[in-house]
Design an enzyme around this catalytic site. Structure first.
Site, PDB file in Angstrom:
ATOM      1  N   GLU A 227       1.026  -1.671  -0.023  1.00  0.00           N
ATOM      2  CA  GLU A 227       0.317   0.115  -0.331  1.00  0.00           C
ATOM      3  C   GLU A 227       0.871   1.313   0.013  1.00  0.00           C
ATOM      4  O   GLU A 227       1.517   1.327   1.123  1.00  0.00           O
ATOM      5  CB  GLU A 227      -1.165   0.489   1.388  1.00  0.00           C
ATOM      6  CG  GLU A 227      -1.586   1.332   1.142  1.00  0.00           C
ATOM      7  CD  GLU A 227      -2.675   1.331   2.611  1.00  0.00           C
ATOM      8  OE1 GLU A 227      -3.496   2.073   2.341  1.00  0.00           O
ATOM      9  OE2 GLU A 227      -2.261   0.163   3.330  1.00  0.00           O
TER      10      GLU A 227
ATOM     11  N   ASP B 267      -5.044  10.031  10.052  1.00  0.00           N
ATOM     12  CA  ASP B 267      -3.175   9.558  10.286  1.00  0.00           C
ATOM     13  C   ASP B 267      -3.089  10.514  11.294  1.00  0.00           C
ATOM     14  O   ASP B 267      -3.458  10.872  11.498  1.00  0.00           O
ATOM     15  CB  ASP B 267      -2.558   9.532   8.840  1.00  0.00           C
ATOM     16  CG  ASP B 267      -2.342   8.620   7.467  1.00  0.00           C
ATOM     17  OD1 ASP B 267      -2.671   7.451   7.820  1.00  0.00           O
ATOM     18  OD2 ASP B 267      -2.960   9.320   6.390  1.00  0.00           O
TER      19      ASP B 267
END
Length: 250
Positions: A50, A61
């Site tokens: 990824e 995040d």
């Protein structure tokens, strides 16, 4: 050449119950290291790569990946050179590559142009965590359906039973290019290492498995073998991101 993930994952699950998807940020710490790590991950039997396109406001995040995004941008990473690196990576390793990005980047480039560039990079699939399946303004998934790039939707523990059913119905019946994988976040909030898996995340995996045969990738907070063992019953792929970046920084 892009890989058909559905067939690929079926073959892998006949060999082992749980695969590994590694997450890295394009351009962090630099492109040469990205390419080197891809070879290492392939050698160590990771199944999926990824690659996150760096963005200035990566809302899903935590601090580790957020810092990696910022440093990559400061070093000059941009959409053009990140996709060029992914293209080189796809010609260097045999592992399928999944591009992860926030919606702002494809929106700014234009969806069709962005999808074409991702296809040219050799990526097999696309994860965009901040676009909803029923977002009608841009018809993101309907427009992606005209390309070979495979969609990987992101499901969260905040989804109630009705919302989950609607999403599974949409991706399972509405699109001709059906998702080869569902990405399930194991907790509400942002990425980052935790000592234990949130029970709500495990419940989400159970609910998905009761309603869908699509393989599931589980991420957010994984850092120990004990956590991976807990996933084997209801997930096919474990995602490691923050933990790998932190280890690399050490």
């Amino acid at each position: 050449m892009a890989t058909d993930l559905k067939t690929y994952l079926q073959e892998k699950r006949s060999q082992s119950p749980l695969g590994l998807m590694t997450h890295m940020v394009a351009g962090y710490p630099d492109f040469a290291t990205n390419l080197k790590l891809a070879k290492i991950f392939e050698k160590e039997k990771a199944e999926l790569l990824e690659i996150q396109l760096p963005f200035s406001d990566p809302l899903a995040d935590g601090p580790v990946i957020m810092r990696a995004n910022q440093l990559a941008l400061e070093k000059g990473a941009c959409l053009k050179n990140c996709l060029a690196m992914i293209r080189e990576m796809s010609q260097t390793v045999k592992l399928p590559i999944i591009i992860m990005t926030y919606y702002n980047l494809p929106y700014r480039m234009g969806l069709e142009k962005f999808f074409k560039q991702c296809e040219k990079s050799g990526a097999s699939a696309l994860i965009v965590p901040d676009i909803l399946f029923d977002e009608k303004r841009e018809n993101f998934y309907d427009r992606l359906d005209d390309f070979s790039l495979q969609p990987i939707p992101v499901f969260s523990p905040t989804m109630d039973q009705l919302r989950l059913k609607q999403a599974l119905n949409y991706f399972g019946k509405h699109l001709k290019n059906k998702p080869p994988l569902i990405y399930a976040t194991l907790r509400v909030g942002t990425t980052g290492e935790k000592n234990a898996i949130d029970p709500k995340g495990l419940l989400l995996l159970e609910k998905i498995k009761r309603q869908s045969a699509t393989p599931v990738a589980a991420g957010f907070g994984l850092s120990s073998p004990k956590q991976l063992t807990a996933l084997k019953k209801n997930a096919e792929v474990a995602v490691l991101g923050s933990h790998l970046i932190r280890l690399m920084e050490q």
